[in-house]
Design an enzyme around this catalytic site. Structure first.
Site, mmCIF file in Angstrom:
data_model
loop_
_atom_site.group_PDB
_atom_site.id
_atom_site.type_symbol
_atom_site.label_atom_id
_atom_site.label_comp_id
_atom_site.label_asym_id
_atom_site.label_seq_id
_atom_site.Cartn_x
_atom_site.Cartn_y
_atom_site.Cartn_z
ATOM 1 C CG ASN A 127 7.693 41.497 -18.924
ATOM 2 O OD1 ASN A 127 8.328 42.250 -19.233
ATOM 3 N ND2 ASN A 127 7.744 40.235 -19.101
ATOM 4 C CG ASP A 167 8.168 33.364 -14.484
ATOM 5 O OD1 ASP A 167 9.237 33.207 -14.942
ATOM 6 O OD2 ASP A 167 7.818 34.217 -13.471
ATOM 7 C CE LYS A 217 -10.531 40.565 -31.855
ATOM 8 N NZ LYS A 217 -11.022 41.770 -31.979
ATOM 9 C CG ASP A 276 13.834 29.461 -14.823
ATOM 10 O OD1 ASP A 276 15.011 30.107 -15.376
ATOM 11 O OD2 ASP A 276 13.426 29.981 -13.868
ATOM 12 C CB ILE A 277 16.339 30.759 -20.334
ATOM 13 C CG1 ILE A 277 14.982 30.640 -21.178
ATOM 14 C CG2 ILE A 277 17.664 30.258 -21.056
ATOM 15 C CD1 ILE A 277 14.814 31.948 -21.836
ATOM 16 C CE LYS A 304 14.115 35.516 -8.342
ATOM 17 N NZ LYS A 304 13.194 36.511 -8.876
ATOM 18 C CE LYS A 345 15.317 31.782 -11.573
ATOM 19 N NZ LYS A 345 14.560 32.368 -12.808
HETATM 20 N N1 CTP Z 1 14.451 33.740 -16.089
HETATM 21 C C1 CTP Z 1 14.751 32.940 -17.092
HETATM 22 N N2 CTP Z 1 13.709 32.253 -17.753
HETATM 23 C C2 CTP Z 1 12.584 32.387 -17.016
HETATM 24 C C3 CTP Z 1 12.214 33.372 -15.981
HETATM 25 C C4 CTP Z 1 13.224 34.241 -15.767
HETATM 26 O O1 CTP Z 1 15.868 32.656 -17.711
HETATM 27 N N3 CTP Z 1 11.342 31.675 -17.575
HETATM 28 C C5 CTP Z 1 15.809 34.734 -15.732
HETATM 29 C C6 CTP Z 1 15.759 35.971 -16.151
HETATM 30 O O2 CTP Z 1 16.246 36.523 -17.345
HETATM 31 C C7 CTP Z 1 16.520 36.440 -14.918
HETATM 32 C C8 CTP Z 1 16.254 35.576 -13.785
HETATM 33 O O3 CTP Z 1 15.995 34.481 -14.461
HETATM 34 O O4 CTP Z 1 17.883 36.672 -15.213
HETATM 35 C C9 CTP Z 1 15.381 36.082 -12.757
HETATM 36 O O5 CTP Z 1 14.281 36.621 -13.128
HETATM 37 P P1 CTP Z 1 12.912 36.885 -12.282
HETATM 38 O O6 CTP Z 1 11.652 36.940 -13.205
HETATM 39 O O7 CTP Z 1 13.270 37.808 -11.380
HETATM 40 O O8 CTP Z 1 12.613 35.145 -11.607
HETATM 41 P P2 CTP Z 1 11.821 34.442 -11.524
HETATM 42 O O9 CTP Z 1 12.461 33.058 -12.115
HETATM 43 O O10 CTP Z 1 10.690 34.578 -12.675
HETATM 44 O O11 CTP Z 1 11.245 34.362 -10.114
HETATM 45 P P3 CTP Z 1 10.052 34.985 -9.502
HETATM 46 O O12 CTP Z 1 9.105 35.653 -10.487
HETATM 47 O O13 CTP Z 1 9.337 33.749 -8.717
HETATM 48 O O14 CTP Z 1 10.780 35.971 -8.580
#
Ligand code: CTP
Length: 399
Positions: free
Chosen positions: A205, A274, A284, A301-302, A337, A341
């Protein structure tokens, strides 16, 4: 900020000119005082032109005293920086001498003092010099910038070089910052993660890591012991911060979850991918062999995992600060969120459009806590980091 820059007589004196330029460029007011030795290496005129102010050289100079007296100069400074500081100057300072303008001002000032030593590596390692340095470092209000290692002007290799201006300026900012996070251990994640498809391709990203790196810099400035877990970025880790480079979400997960328990604050500023490709090819893939459909599987999801371990009202674990990148309904989605979380605090920012947070030097955010919501910005990422960490420090104090 009003900076009194003392320059003493070493070959690194010319680097004090670069420091003066950098300070003036960022809007600081600079007055320079030179020792007699410094004037053997560089002229007062250089500093006068760069700082736009008269340069102090003699303690009994009627012209300079009528411009600003030495006691007035000591009161004028918000912070005093001596760069480079020679062994001789350090010894005179430690002995409490006031035999020139710079040492006199130093005895008379109540401003914080930053000393950046630079000298031959044998001199730097000498027990007498080290004894003096230890004495300075222990003194409240005094900060010593460790010299860099490398090849010195005398052709010897070792510690003794004046660090780059940005490192010296960072030490200056640290000396001035309120120590809101003194004694705290802060873990910060930053940047994107990369999820390999094959050795030549990955999913990622546009995160640049600027927000997370600004948080690390400011947390360190506020006195914290900072660990920065960063995905691939082009940014250099701030001086004084422990840096752990990672690539994938799973590497970041492991680096964060193994350290979180021993931390006081964990800030998840990283844009963690994600999803990752279900199959990673070791070699490759060619255009014709690669499937146009990519099968994905979920990454951990950390933040949610940390929330399940340490979230809620139990204050024994670290304070959890999440981020949310949202295109619309920023505050509402951010709040949802944060609750989902189980983070204690969440910073919601906007992505997409002309004021997208990704890659920008400044942006606007909403800082959400269980009790409050605060809109901040547009502001630089460093200013945002300061506000975010002020709120985190206040919550941490009240837990
Ligand atoms: N985060 C995480 N681990 C993941 C995805 C996100 O720890 N696999 C953490 C990010 O570092 C941030 C928070 O969760 O602090 C929210 O990240 P965001 O990308 O906005 O949310 P998502 O959980 O990916 O939700 P969505 O994309 O559905 O909005």
């Amino acid at each position: 900020m009003k900076v009194l820059l003392g320059v003493t007589g070493g070959i690194a004196a010319y680097k004090a000119a670069e420091i003066t330029r950098a300070l003036v460029k960022r809007g600081d007011e600079v007055r320079v005082v030179m020792s007699a030795g410094a004037r053997e290496f560089i002229t007062p005129l250089t500093f006068q032109v760069l700082s736009g102010n008269p340069v102090g050289t003699e303690i009994f100079d009627p012209n300079y005293e009528s411009e600003i007296g030495h006691i007035e100069l000591a009161r004028w400074a918000d912070v005093v920086l001596v760069a480079p500081a020679t062994a001789n100057f350090i010894a005179r300072l430690c002995a409490g001498m006031s035999d020139d303008l710079l040492t006199t001002v130093l005895l008379a000032t109540r401003a914080p003092v930053v000393i950046a030593p630079a000298m031959n590596t044998q001199m730097w390692g000498h027990v007498f010099v080290q004894r003096n340095i230890a004495m300075l470092a222990e003194h409240p209000g005094y900060h010593v910038v460790d010299p860099d290692s490398g090849e010195l002007a005398c052709k010897e290799v070792g510690a003794g070089r004046l660090p780059d201006p940005e490192v010296v300026l960072e030490a200056l900012d640290r000396a001035r910052a309120p120590q809101l996070l003194a004694g705290h251990r802060v873990l910060i994640s930053a940047g994107p993660t990369r999820e390999a498809i094959d050795p030549a391709r990955f999913l990622s990203n546009p995160s640049t890591g600027k927000m997370g790196f600004a948080l690390a810099r400011v947390a360190h400035r506020m006195g914290a012991r900072v660990t920065l877990v960063a995905g691939p970025t082009t940014l250099r880790a701030p001086a004084g911060v422990e840096s752990i480079p990672v690539n994938t979400a799973r590497e970041m997960h492991s680096a964060i979850t193994t350290r979180a328990e021993s931390m006081d604050i964990v800030v998840m500023a990283a844009a963690v991918a994600d999803w990752r490709p279900k199959i990673v090819n070791d070699s490759k893939q060619t255009k014709s062999s690669i499937s146009p459909t990519l099968e994905l599987e979920a990454n951990p999801d950390i933040l949610a995992e940390l929330g399940a371990r340490f979230g809620g009202s139990d204050a024994s674990g670290p304070l959890l600060v999440g981020f949310a990148a949202e295109s619309d309904y920023i505050k509402e989605r951010g709040l949802a969120k944060m609750q989902r979380k189980q983070a204690h605090m969440l910073v919601a920012n906007k992505i997409g459009g002309p004021d997208s947070a990704f890659g920008a030097d400044s942006s606007s955010v909403v800082i959400l806590t269980a009790e409050s919501s605060m809109e901040v910005g547009p502001a630089t990422k460093e200013e945002l980091a300061t506000r975010i960490l002020q709120v985190a420090a206040a919550i941490q104090k009240s837990r």
